[in-house]
Scaffold this motif. Sequence first.
Motif, mmCIF file in Angstrom:
data_model
loop_
_atom_site.group_PDB
_atom_site.id
_atom_site.type_symbol
_atom_site.label_atom_id
_atom_site.label_comp_id
_atom_site.label_asym_id
_atom_site.label_seq_id
_atom_site.Cartn_x
_atom_site.Cartn_y
_atom_site.Cartn_z
ATOM 1 N N GLU A 47 -4.363 2.921 -4.596
ATOM 2 C CA GLU A 47 -3.649 2.728 -3.332
ATOM 3 C C GLU A 47 -2.697 1.540 -3.386
ATOM 4 O O GLU A 47 -1.624 1.563 -2.812
ATOM 5 N N HIS A 59 0.819 -1.209 0.000
ATOM 6 C CA HIS A 59 0.000 0.000 0.000
ATOM 7 C C HIS A 59 0.851 1.256 0.000
ATOM 8 O O HIS A 59 1.940 1.276 0.572
ATOM 9 N N ARG A 60 0.322 2.304 -0.613
ATOM 10 C CA ARG A 60 1.014 3.594 -0.684
ATOM 11 C C ARG A 60 0.861 4.415 0.601
ATOM 12 O O ARG A 60 1.810 5.036 1.039
ATOM 13 N N THR A 61 -0.368 4.459 1.175
ATOM 14 C CA THR A 61 -0.635 5.405 2.271
ATOM 15 C C THR A 61 -1.398 4.828 3.457
ATOM 16 O O THR A 61 -1.570 5.518 4.449
ATOM 17 N N VAL A 62 -1.900 3.591 3.374
ATOM 18 C CA VAL A 62 -2.730 3.054 4.453
ATOM 19 C C VAL A 62 -2.046 1.913 5.196
ATOM 20 O O VAL A 62 -1.151 1.256 4.664
ATOM 21 N N GLU A 63 -2.503 1.708 6.418
ATOM 22 C CA GLU A 63 -2.128 0.550 7.216
ATOM 23 C C GLU A 63 -3.397 -0.228 7.503
ATOM 24 O O GLU A 63 -4.490 0.340 7.494
ATOM 25 N N LEU A 69 2.386 0.189 6.913
ATOM 26 C CA LEU A 69 2.607 0.953 5.688
ATOM 27 C C LEU A 69 3.840 0.450 4.941
ATOM 28 O O LEU A 69 4.893 0.249 5.534
#
Length: 129
Positions: free
Chosen positions: A118, A50-54, A89
């Motif tokens: 994402e 993922h680029r920006t989420v956990e 992340l």
Amino acid sequence: MRRFESGLVSEDYDSLAPDGSEIRLLHQVEGASVVHCALPVGAVSVPVKHRTVEEIWYFLAGRGQVWRAQGDREEVLDARAGVSLTIPLGTGFQFRNTRAVPLEFLIATTPPWPGEDEAVLLDAGRWPL
């Protein structure tokens, strides 16, 4: 003030995730979203990060395995009802169903899932597709 929400998990999935799993939308609040995820019998997900989420995953039914990798560190976890895990992340991951029933789990995502862009497809994962 935000309204109350409630609902039932749909029998039909709402969308296919970039990794190929079936997503049933549950709820979203300002800082997080929750979905029901299912991987069909015999399926292997596409490896992604993922680029920006956990995420936090909690397994409800079925059995399978989850591969996670960060730099030189990697592991394979056996997944079954009651097991939980995190996808920090930037972690590469892939999962597979190893039983004759769907592998089902809840995913809490923070911040809320922003959309298809994402997920970054990885060149390789743990298992062939």
